[in-house]
Motif scaffolding. Sequence first.
Motif, PDB file in Angstrom:
ATOM      1  N   HIS A   1       5.718   1.531  -7.771  1.00 18.05           N
ATOM      2  CA  HIS A   1       6.667   0.420  -7.624  1.00 18.05           C
ATOM      3  C   HIS A   1       6.055  -0.812  -6.960  1.00 18.05           C
ATOM      4  CE1 HIS A   1      10.208   2.899  -8.759  1.00 18.05           C
ATOM      5  NE2 HIS A   1       9.457   3.869  -8.277  1.00 18.05           N
ATOM      6  N   ALA A   2       4.762  -0.763  -6.642  1.00 19.48           N
ATOM      7  CA  ALA A   2       4.136  -1.864  -5.918  1.00 19.48           C
ATOM      8  C   ALA A   2       4.018  -3.137  -6.754  1.00 19.48           C
ATOM      9  CB  ALA A   2       2.750  -1.447  -5.418  1.00 19.48           C
ATOM     10  N   LEU A   3       4.011  -2.988  -8.090  1.00 21.70           N
ATOM     11  CA  LEU A   3       3.871  -4.179  -8.932  1.00 21.70           C
ATOM     12  C   LEU A   3       4.994  -5.178  -8.705  1.00 21.70           C
ATOM     13  CD1 LEU A   3       2.623  -2.925 -12.424  1.00 21.70           C
ATOM     14  CD2 LEU A   3       1.338  -4.007 -10.593  1.00 21.70           C
TER      15      LEU A   3
ATOM     16  N   VAL B   1       0.855  -1.187   0.000  1.00 19.24           N
ATOM     17  CA  VAL B   1       0.000   0.000   0.000  1.00 19.24           C
ATOM     18  C   VAL B   1       0.890   1.235   0.000  1.00 19.24           C
ATOM     19  CG1 VAL B   1      -1.777   1.274   1.265  1.00 19.24           C
ATOM     20  CG2 VAL B   1      -1.807  -1.223   1.269  1.00 19.24           C
ATOM     21  N   ASN B   2       0.532   2.232  -0.797  1.00 22.58           N
ATOM     22  CA  ASN B   2       1.307   3.471  -0.779  1.00 22.58           C
ATOM     23  C   ASN B   2       0.951   4.301   0.446  1.00 22.58           C
ATOM     24  OD1 ASN B   2      -1.243   3.858  -2.220  1.00 22.58           O
ATOM     25  ND2 ASN B   2      -0.577   5.977  -2.496  1.00 22.58           N
TER      26      ASN B   2
ATOM     27  N   ALA C   1      -2.130  -5.399  -3.966  1.00 30.67           N
ATOM     28  CA  ALA C   1      -1.386  -4.141  -3.906  1.00 30.67           C
ATOM     29  C   ALA C   1      -2.204  -3.017  -4.510  1.00 30.67           C
ATOM     30  CB  ALA C   1      -0.056  -4.269  -4.649  1.00 30.67           C
ATOM     31  N   ILE C   2      -1.973  -1.813  -4.013  1.00 31.00           N
ATOM     32  CA  ILE C   2      -2.490  -0.607  -4.648  1.00 31.00           C
ATOM     33  C   ILE C   2      -1.391  -0.083  -5.553  1.00 31.00           C
ATOM     34  CG2 ILE C   2      -3.231   1.774  -4.274  1.00 31.00           C
ATOM     35  CD1 ILE C   2      -4.561   0.847  -1.703  1.00 31.00           C
ATOM     36  N   THR C   3      -1.677   0.031  -6.841  1.00 35.07           N
ATOM     37  CA  THR C   3      -0.665   0.400  -7.824  1.00 35.07           C
ATOM     38  C   THR C   3      -1.169   1.554  -8.685  1.00 35.07           C
ATOM     39  OG1 THR C   3      -1.347  -0.913  -9.742  1.00 35.07           O
ATOM     40  CG2 THR C   3      -0.215  -2.089  -7.973  1.00 35.07           C
ATOM     41  N   SER C   4      -0.255   2.168  -9.430  1.00 33.21           N
ATOM     42  CA  SER C   4      -0.642   3.208 -10.393  1.00 33.21           C
ATOM     43  C   SER C   4      -0.649   2.667 -11.816  1.00 33.21           C
ATOM     44  CB  SER C   4       0.319   4.398 -10.292  1.00 33.21           C
ATOM     45  OG  SER C   4       1.648   3.991 -10.577  1.00 33.21           O
ATOM     46  N   ASP C   5      -0.382   1.391 -11.971  1.00 25.84           N
ATOM     47  CA  ASP C   5      -0.357   0.744 -13.283  1.00 25.84           C
ATOM     48  C   ASP C   5      -1.482  -0.278 -13.341  1.00 25.84           C
ATOM     49  OD1 ASP C   5       0.184  -0.664 -15.633  1.00 25.84           O
ATOM     50  OD2 ASP C   5       2.355  -0.574 -15.368  1.00 25.84           O
ATOM     51  N   GLY C   6      -2.405  -0.093 -14.285  1.00 24.00           N
ATOM     52  CA  GLY C   6      -3.555  -0.979 -14.356  1.00 24.00           C
ATOM     53  C   GLY C   6      -3.324  -2.270 -15.101  1.00 24.00           C
TER      54      GLY C   6
END
Length: 286
Positions: A121-123, A92-93, A134-139
């Motif tokens: 970077h969570a991926l 989680v960010n 994870a919460i990510t910014s990349d779908g």
Amino acid sequence: MLDYPALAALAEVIRRGSFDAAAAALGVTPSAISQRIRVLEDRLGRVLIDRGPPLRSTPEGLRLAAHLDQVRLLESGLAEAPAERPVLRLAVNADSLATWVMPALAAAPGLVDLIIDDQDHALGWLRGGIVVAAITSDGRPVPGCDSLRLGAMRYRATASPDFVSRHFGHGVTPEGLAKAPSLSFNSKDALQNRWAQELTGQRPTLPMHRIPVSQAFADAARLGLGWGMNPELLVRRDLAEGRLVDLAPDLPLDVPLFWQFSRMTGAMLAPLTNAIRKAARAALLP
């Protein structure tokens, strides 16, 4: 065939940070914990615990502990009253944790073990099998995972009124940004650079303070240490009451957020997934 009592010892040492604490949790002696892990290391031919000091897991050890956590999570879906609560390791960010996601974690079907990392970077934690969600910014879904769009978190470039008068009295310019101290969460935090480039069309080198805690980051802006990208959710009142100034009200930075989770454990994670989506709908931009 993996030795699951040994994996349990390994997981408790990693989670609790010492052989003594792991022994107390499992009701055995510290020497028994050490022996189980040593046998496991000999069988696998690799070091799983760096005994330090400080004691810490190797990447191989962390992956094995994550495997045990996922097995327990799957087993928990087969029993009405599982013998032990599974551990859910999640990435989680920090800004989501500080603003909207914490209430949703109460729906987790087990014990939560958070890894705090930048959404960009969570991926990597998912790809490595270390976390189940994870919460990510990349779908783009990681293989074996499902991806759900949550919304977007809006960031505002903010600073104290005094800081603005000292450094940006004639507007926010490339020259001013090259001299005015900025705030950075950590080495992975690129938000300040992205915003500065969008504003100026240039890539100024930003002098920076490093503040790796969301609330302290916002406090540093309030106190005039520097300017930085703060979540609008966190500083909305500060902006309304004048403690912070938006450096460019027409140029917010919207970061899309996604919930990615292991498809294999998706059914067991459903209560948490539903709570995350509900909290996101209430807090984030569509």
